[in-house]
Motif scaffolding. Sequence first.
Motif, short mmCIF file in Angstrom:
data_model
loop_
_atom_site.label_atom_id
_atom_site.label_comp_id
_atom_site.label_asym_id
_atom_site.label_seq_id
_atom_site.Cartn_x
_atom_site.Cartn_y
_atom_site.Cartn_z
N PRO A 286 2.17 -30.71 -102.30
CA PRO A 286 3.48 -30.85 -101.65
C PRO A 286 4.39 -31.79 -102.42
CG PRO A 286 1.80 -32.06 -100.42
CD PRO A 286 1.09 -31.27 -101.47
N GLY A 287 5.65 -31.39 -102.55
CA GLY A 287 6.62 -32.24 -103.23
C GLY A 287 7.21 -33.29 -102.33
N TYR A 288 7.05 -33.08 -101.03
CA TYR A 288 7.54 -34.05 -100.06
C TYR A 288 6.65 -33.97 -98.82
CZ TYR A 288 9.56 -29.95 -97.82
OH TYR A 288 9.73 -28.72 -97.23
N ASN B 150 2.58 -41.15 -89.82
CA ASN B 150 1.56 -41.04 -90.85
C ASN B 150 0.70 -42.29 -90.88
OD1 ASN B 150 2.65 -38.56 -91.58
ND2 ASN B 150 4.15 -39.55 -92.92
N ARG B 151 0.00 -42.53 -89.82
CA ARG B 151 -0.88 -43.68 -89.72
C ARG B 151 -2.05 -43.33 -88.80
NH1 ARG B 151 -0.23 -46.15 -84.84
NH2 ARG B 151 1.68 -45.70 -83.67
N ASN C 18 -7.00 -40.51 -84.67
CA ASN C 18 -5.91 -39.55 -84.80
C ASN C 18 -5.14 -39.84 -86.08
OD1 ASN C 18 -6.68 -38.69 -82.28
ND2 ASN C 18 -4.98 -39.66 -81.19
N PHE C 19 -4.79 -38.77 -86.79
CA PHE C 19 -3.96 -38.93 -87.99
C PHE C 19 -3.20 -37.63 -88.24
CE2 PHE C 19 -3.57 -37.99 -92.58
CZ PHE C 19 -2.58 -38.91 -92.87
N GLY C 20 -1.89 -37.74 -88.42
CA GLY C 20 -1.06 -36.59 -88.75
C GLY C 20 -1.10 -35.47 -87.73
N GLY C 21 -1.35 -35.81 -86.48
CA GLY C 21 -1.43 -34.80 -85.44
C GLY C 21 -2.80 -34.20 -85.27
N PHE C 22 -3.79 -34.69 -86.02
CA PHE C 22 -5.15 -34.18 -85.94
C PHE C 22 -6.09 -35.25 -85.39
CE2 PHE C 22 -3.20 -32.12 -89.68
CZ PHE C 22 -3.24 -30.80 -89.25
N VAL C 23 -7.16 -34.79 -84.74
CA VAL C 23 -8.25 -35.68 -84.33
C VAL C 23 -9.38 -35.51 -85.34
CG1 VAL C 23 -9.91 -36.26 -82.53
CG2 VAL C 23 -7.63 -35.46 -81.90
N LEU C 24 -9.72 -36.59 -86.02
CA LEU C 24 -10.72 -36.54 -87.10
C LEU C 24 -11.99 -37.27 -86.70
CD1 LEU C 24 -7.93 -36.04 -88.53
CD2 LEU C 24 -8.91 -37.12 -90.55
N LYS D 228 1.98 -36.42 -97.06
CA LYS D 228 1.57 -35.28 -97.88
C LYS D 228 0.11 -34.92 -97.61
CE LYS D 228 4.77 -36.46 -101.62
NZ LYS D 228 4.87 -36.85 -103.05
N LEU D 229 -0.72 -35.94 -97.42
CA LEU D 229 -2.12 -35.68 -97.09
C LEU D 229 -2.23 -34.92 -95.77
CD1 LEU D 229 -5.18 -36.05 -97.45
CD2 LEU D 229 -4.95 -38.30 -96.37
N ALA D 230 -1.46 -35.35 -94.77
CA ALA D 230 -1.48 -34.65 -93.48
C ALA D 230 -1.01 -33.21 -93.63
CB ALA D 230 -0.60 -35.39 -92.47
#
Length: 400
Positions: free
Chosen positions: A18-20, A28-29, A190-196, A347-349
């Motif tokens: 991703p470029g952005y 993003n935390r 939780n990170f980027g809208g996901f549960v990890l 970008k990771l998310a």
Amino acid sequence: MANTKEPSASVGKSIARPGYAAEHDEPNRISDFEVAASYNWLDEKNPTILVPGIPPVWSPPAIAPALKPDYGPQYVDQNTDRNPNSPLDSLILAVQTYQPDFDFPAVDMVSDRRPLRKLYGFVTGETDAFEFGAEMVGNTALFVRMEKQTREELPSTTFHGYRQAFEEQYTKLSASAKGSTSHHRIVRYNFGGFVLLVRSGADVYLQELVKGQTSLEKPDTEDLLSQVNVFETLSLGSRTATPTETKEKQDGRVTVVQGGQMIPHAAVLELTTRSKFAKRPFDIEQKMPDLWISQTPNFIEAYHRSVGYKTYNQPGLQQGKFDDIKVKAIREQLAKWETVNASALGKLATVLGQVIEEVKKAQGPCIVRYTGLGDNLRLSTIEALPSLSEDLKSLFHRKE
């Protein structure tokens, strides 16, 4: 040497760097962090874990000893080495044992730390090649670490530092964890809208932080002695240095032994050992992505110097002595790193979401691969992926 087999794969989807950072509903935390479980591998013929686990305690000697260099067998990925057909079983069984009511279907992704670290490197422009397996179970993506070999042999003819020798002399293993060869922690957040649900290793813990102290202050001498007396002089390092061939394994089922002690996450540490006179000084910033993914709050930097030559079946292998050891609390540094690198984490998310979506479309197991060249991940379908036993996969399906 134990090696992971290369599954046959078909050409599939390409995912661009991703470029952005795409916008997400969640910042993003990391949020809603909790320790889901922990376990130790036990040195048994058949795959066996202790739940909860307990890492070695930090117990430095009063006088720094001269250490011989490391050599011999060493684990690269003990989880896969001990249970190659189902490397995620130990993770899920540890959580199921420690939290019988854990809501597995609510998890979006299960992974070791390494695939996430490699994806972070990809979005930030690192050129290291990597690959990992991925498949969907219900609505949950399973990411499976894939290495060329799960253990390696350190030849005595080449210098490899003093990491194992350092752990042997500077850490002690609890009697309740006798026979342990490694400690692993599973955290949920939780990170980027996901549960990890993420697994990583921990090297050691500080006893004074378990007792309720809130800083890395050195305990008084009497208190330290009282702590050390309850620990055997058995070290994690001495056992991880000697993995054994275990060709006769069970059918992939992991035996769970209940015991150990759940150590607060605030007390655990990871460590690194380095030469005091290295041409490239250690920079903890290089390690921060790993520490952030596992939310490891403490870190030890141990620096050695040479103290002469001594022969250990081979000439010219120097002894080393650690006389510069820094024990650091890095929780605030992690928070600052997260803020400074918010764009990269976004970008990771984004890439996590794209990978999960493509694995869903594939309707079967995949390999996610980056060759180290170009700006694209390649996602290819494969016939089968060693990941999780079928009976444990059922935990990820909602019961009507």
